[in-house]
Write a protein that holds these residues in place. Sequence first.
Motif, PDB file in Angstrom:
ATOM      1  N   VAL A  38      31.749 -22.044  19.128  1.00 12.46           N
ATOM      2  CA  VAL A  38      32.134 -22.246  20.531  1.00 12.46           C
ATOM      3  C   VAL A  38      33.113 -23.408  20.651  1.00 12.46           C
ATOM      4  CG1 VAL A  38      31.272 -23.013  22.785  1.00 12.46           C
ATOM      5  CG2 VAL A  38      30.083 -21.193  21.559  1.00 12.46           C
ATOM      6  N   ASN A  39      32.929 -24.425  19.815  1.00 12.79           N
ATOM      7  CA  ASN A  39      33.785 -25.611  19.864  1.00 12.79           C
ATOM      8  C   ASN A  39      34.931 -25.574  18.851  1.00 12.79           C
ATOM      9  OD1 ASN A  39      32.573 -27.666  21.854  1.00 12.79           O
ATOM     10  ND2 ASN A  39      30.781 -26.953  20.726  1.00 12.79           N
ATOM     11  N   SER A  40      35.127 -24.425  18.211  1.00  8.86           N
ATOM     12  CA  SER A  40      36.168 -24.323  17.185  1.00  8.86           C
ATOM     13  C   SER A  40      37.573 -24.279  17.769  1.00  8.86           C
ATOM     14  CB  SER A  40      35.941 -23.057  16.341  1.00  8.86           C
ATOM     15  OG  SER A  40      36.177 -21.879  17.121  1.00  8.86           O
ATOM     16  N   GLY A  41      37.688 -23.873  19.042  1.00  8.63           N
ATOM     17  CA  GLY A  41      39.004 -23.728  19.650  1.00  8.63           C
ATOM     18  C   GLY A  41      39.643 -22.384  19.322  1.00  8.63           C
ATOM     19  N   LEU A  42      38.929 -21.554  18.585  1.00  8.80           N
ATOM     20  CA  LEU A  42      39.472 -20.257  18.170  1.00  8.80           C
ATOM     21  C   LEU A  42      38.781 -19.089  18.875  1.00  8.80           C
ATOM     22  CD1 LEU A  42      39.702 -20.988  14.343  1.00  8.80           C
ATOM     23  CD2 LEU A  42      41.593 -20.909  15.970  1.00  8.80           C
ATOM     24  N   LEU A  43      37.832 -19.400  19.728  1.00  5.53           N
ATOM     25  CA  LEU A  43      37.110 -18.361  20.462  1.00  5.53           C
ATOM     26  C   LEU A  43      37.656 -18.289  21.885  1.00  5.53           C
ATOM     27  CD1 LEU A  43      34.620 -16.423  20.074  1.00  5.53           C
ATOM     28  CD2 LEU A  43      33.270 -18.175  21.231  1.00  5.53           C
ATOM     29  N   ASP A  44      37.817 -17.077  22.386  1.00  6.20           N
ATOM     30  CA  ASP A  44      38.307 -16.886  23.756  1.00  6.20           C
ATOM     31  C   ASP A  44      37.171 -17.240  24.722  1.00  6.20           C
ATOM     32  OD1 ASP A  44      39.233 -16.028  26.219  1.00  6.20           O
ATOM     33  OD2 ASP A  44      40.210 -14.246  25.423  1.00  6.20           O
ATOM     34  N   ILE A  45      37.159 -18.477  25.172  1.00  4.88           N
ATOM     35  CA  ILE A  45      36.067 -18.978  26.013  1.00  4.88           C
ATOM     36  C   ILE A  45      36.014 -18.249  27.351  1.00  4.88           C
ATOM     37  CG2 ILE A  45      35.092 -21.006  27.146  1.00  4.88           C
ATOM     38  CD1 ILE A  45      34.975 -21.021  24.066  1.00  4.88           C
ATOM     39  N   LYS A  46      37.158 -17.967  27.919  1.00  3.35           N
ATOM     40  CA  LYS A  46      37.193 -17.297  29.217  1.00  3.35           C
ATOM     41  C   LYS A  46      36.528 -15.926  29.141  1.00  3.35           C
ATOM     42  CE  LYS A  46      40.380 -15.981  32.936  1.00  3.35           C
ATOM     43  NZ  LYS A  46      41.806 -15.955  33.367  1.00  3.35           N
ATOM     44  N   THR A  47      36.834 -15.188  28.068  1.00  7.67           N
ATOM     45  CA  THR A  47      36.263 -13.859  27.887  1.00  7.67           C
ATOM     46  C   THR A  47      34.757 -13.920  27.644  1.00  7.67           C
ATOM     47  OG1 THR A  47      38.331 -12.985  26.997  1.00  7.67           O
ATOM     48  CG2 THR A  47      36.325 -11.766  26.472  1.00  7.67           C
ATOM     49  N   HIS A  48      34.327 -14.924  26.887  1.00  6.76           N
ATOM     50  CA  HIS A  48      32.923 -15.004  26.466  1.00  6.76           C
ATOM     51  C   HIS A  48      32.101 -16.014  27.271  1.00  6.76           C
ATOM     52  CE1 HIS A  48      33.808 -12.409  23.091  1.00  6.76           C
ATOM     53  NE2 HIS A  48      34.806 -13.198  22.736  1.00  6.76           N
ATOM     54  N   LYS A  49      32.634 -16.456  28.382  1.00 12.98           N
ATOM     55  CA  LYS A  49      31.957 -17.492  29.175  1.00 12.98           C
ATOM     56  C   LYS A  49      30.515 -17.126  29.516  1.00 12.98           C
ATOM     57  CE  LYS A  49      32.111 -19.838  33.633  1.00 12.98           C
ATOM     58  NZ  LYS A  49      32.837 -20.026  34.899  1.00 12.98           N
ATOM     59  N   LYS A  50      30.308 -15.922  30.030  1.00 12.16           N
ATOM     60  CA  LYS A  50      28.957 -15.506  30.447  1.00 12.16           C
ATOM     61  C   LYS A  50      28.005 -15.486  29.261  1.00 12.16           C
ATOM     62  CE  LYS A  50      26.475 -12.047  33.183  1.00 12.16           C
ATOM     63  NZ  LYS A  50      25.286 -12.072  32.307  1.00 12.16           N
ATOM     64  N   LYS A  51      28.460 -14.952  28.118  1.00 11.86           N
ATOM     65  CA  LYS A  51      27.626 -14.904  26.919  1.00 11.86           C
ATOM     66  C   LYS A  51      27.231 -16.312  26.477  1.00 11.86           C
ATOM     67  CE  LYS A  51      29.302 -10.593  24.807  1.00 11.86           C
ATOM     68  NZ  LYS A  51      29.973 -10.020  23.611  1.00 11.86           N
ATOM     69  N   ILE A  52      28.212 -17.221  26.503  1.00 12.09           N
ATOM     70  CA  ILE A  52      27.959 -18.598  26.071  1.00 12.09           C
ATOM     71  C   ILE A  52      26.922 -19.268  26.964  1.00 12.09           C
ATOM     72  CG2 ILE A  52      28.998 -20.895  25.816  1.00 12.09           C
ATOM     73  CD1 ILE A  52      31.641 -19.426  25.111  1.00 12.09           C
ATOM     74  N   ILE A  53      27.116 -19.151  28.282  1.00 10.74           N
ATOM     75  CA  ILE A  53      26.188 -19.786  29.224  1.00 10.74           C
ATOM     76  C   ILE A  53      24.807 -19.163  29.120  1.00 10.74           C
ATOM     77  CG2 ILE A  53      25.668 -20.153  31.662  1.00 10.74           C
ATOM     78  CD1 ILE A  53      27.876 -21.948  30.615  1.00 10.74           C
ATOM     79  N   ASP A  54      24.743 -17.842  29.071  1.00 11.96           N
ATOM     80  CA  ASP A  54      23.455 -17.143  28.989  1.00 11.96           C
ATOM     81  C   ASP A  54      22.698 -17.534  27.722  1.00 11.96           C
ATOM     82  OD1 ASP A  54      24.002 -15.911  31.358  1.00 11.96           O
ATOM     83  OD2 ASP A  54      24.503 -13.957  30.502  1.00 11.96           O
ATOM     84  N   TYR A  55      23.426 -17.585  26.595  1.00 10.74           N
ATOM     85  CA  TYR A  55      22.776 -17.943  25.329  1.00 10.74           C
ATOM     86  C   TYR A  55      22.312 -19.399  25.362  1.00 10.74           C
ATOM     87  CZ  TYR A  55      21.842 -18.336  20.330  1.00 10.74           C
ATOM     88  OH  TYR A  55      21.225 -18.536  19.119  1.00 10.74           O
ATOM     89  N   TYR A  56      23.150 -20.266  25.906  1.00 12.03           N
ATOM     90  CA  TYR A  56      22.772 -21.685  25.981  1.00 12.03           C
ATOM     91  C   TYR A  56      21.528 -21.882  26.845  1.00 12.03           C
ATOM     92  CZ  TYR A  56      22.506 -26.478  27.461  1.00 12.03           C
ATOM     93  OH  TYR A  56      22.015 -27.723  27.751  1.00 12.03           O
ATOM     94  N   VAL A  57      21.489 -21.212  27.989  1.00 14.86           N
ATOM     95  CA  VAL A  57      20.341 -21.348  28.899  1.00 14.86           C
ATOM     96  C   VAL A  57      19.054 -20.937  28.191  1.00 14.86           C
ATOM     97  CG1 VAL A  57      19.262 -20.426  30.997  1.00 14.86           C
ATOM     98  CG2 VAL A  57      21.673 -21.065  31.012  1.00 14.86           C
ATOM     99  N   THR A  58      19.133 -19.868  27.391  1.00 15.26           N
ATOM    100  CA  THR A  58      17.951 -19.382  26.672  1.00 15.26           C
ATOM    101  C   THR A  58      17.541 -20.320  25.543  1.00 15.26           C
ATOM    102  OG1 THR A  58      18.642 -17.103  27.133  1.00 15.26           O
ATOM    103  CG2 THR A  58      16.976 -17.397  25.436  1.00 15.26           C
ATOM    104  N   HIS A  59      18.510 -21.015  24.942  1.00 12.11           N
ATOM    105  CA  HIS A  59      18.223 -21.875  23.782  1.00 12.11           C
ATOM    106  C   HIS A  59      18.604 -23.335  24.050  1.00 12.11           C
ATOM    107  CE1 HIS A  59      18.870 -17.756  22.308  1.00 12.11           C
ATOM    108  NE2 HIS A  59      18.006 -18.037  21.359  1.00 12.11           N
ATOM    109  N   SER A  60      18.539 -23.739  25.289  1.00  9.11           N
ATOM    110  CA  SER A  60      19.022 -25.076  25.671  1.00  9.11           C
ATOM    111  C   SER A  60      18.289 -26.219  24.960  1.00  9.11           C
ATOM    112  CB  SER A  60      18.910 -25.262  27.186  1.00  9.11           C
ATOM    113  OG  SER A  60      17.575 -25.095  27.613  1.00  9.11           O
ATOM    114  N   GLN A  61      17.045 -25.989  24.551  1.00  8.99           N
ATOM    115  CA  GLN A  61      16.288 -27.050  23.886  1.00  8.99           C
ATOM    116  C   GLN A  61      16.751 -27.278  22.446  1.00  8.99           C
ATOM    117  OE1 GLN A  61      14.050 -28.946  25.526  1.00  8.99           O
ATOM    118  NE2 GLN A  61      14.621 -27.747  27.333  1.00  8.99           N
TER     119      GLN A  61
END
Length: 222
Positions: free
Chosen positions: A118-141
């Motif tokens: 996610v922090n590599s700068g090589l992933l399309d963050i705009k396209t994958h925004k929902k996936k990133i947030i959803d995954y983070y919320v589930t594994h936030s700890q």
Amino acid sequence: MKKFFLISFFATLLIAQNPKIYSTLGNIIYDNADKIVKLQEIPSFNQYLKTLQQYFLDVNKTKQLGNTILPNDTNNKMEYLKQLRKLSVINDFFIRSVQKSFELAMKNEDNKLFFQLVNSGLLDIKTHKKKIIDYYVTHSQEIDKRGVIQELLDKDAKLLQQKKSQVEKELNKKKIQEAKIKRIREKDLQEHENLKKFLEEDISRKKVEIIQEQKKELENGQ
């Protein structure tokens, strides 16, 4: 230690200004180059270590060539374009690899790999925004939210606050409008009551005048 030295070394090589010739293709390669070299920090990309090292040597060599080409130097222009196309194939390969690794990291719940990609700068963050947030919320700890994830959370919080402010503004506007309408209605009602009272008083006054007039006529008739 050797790996980090190489990362620093290659990143330093790429500081030079991007060549202006064929910049549409070149800029993509050069702007991604320092991000791609940092894939060496991710264990799952260790298999590409030699490929990455050679790639950055080739990127630097091609960049130097691009910056020395003269306007009428047709031969070097063609050679430069040829090298850019080769580099573009490798650039696209690593972009796709990051995408596949990102999907695999979520599937395997590899939180460290997820964070790194996610922090590599090589992933399309705009396209994958929902996936990133959803995954983070589930594994936030288990996930460090520094970097891109924190930026997404801050941006969402800002948008949420802006939306909330807009809703409050609309509600206040509605309340003001409703209060204005209420005042107008109360004014109309008061004017109606005043008119009604005036008419009733006028009718009563006229009745009294008529009665008095009738009494006078009767008295005169006698």
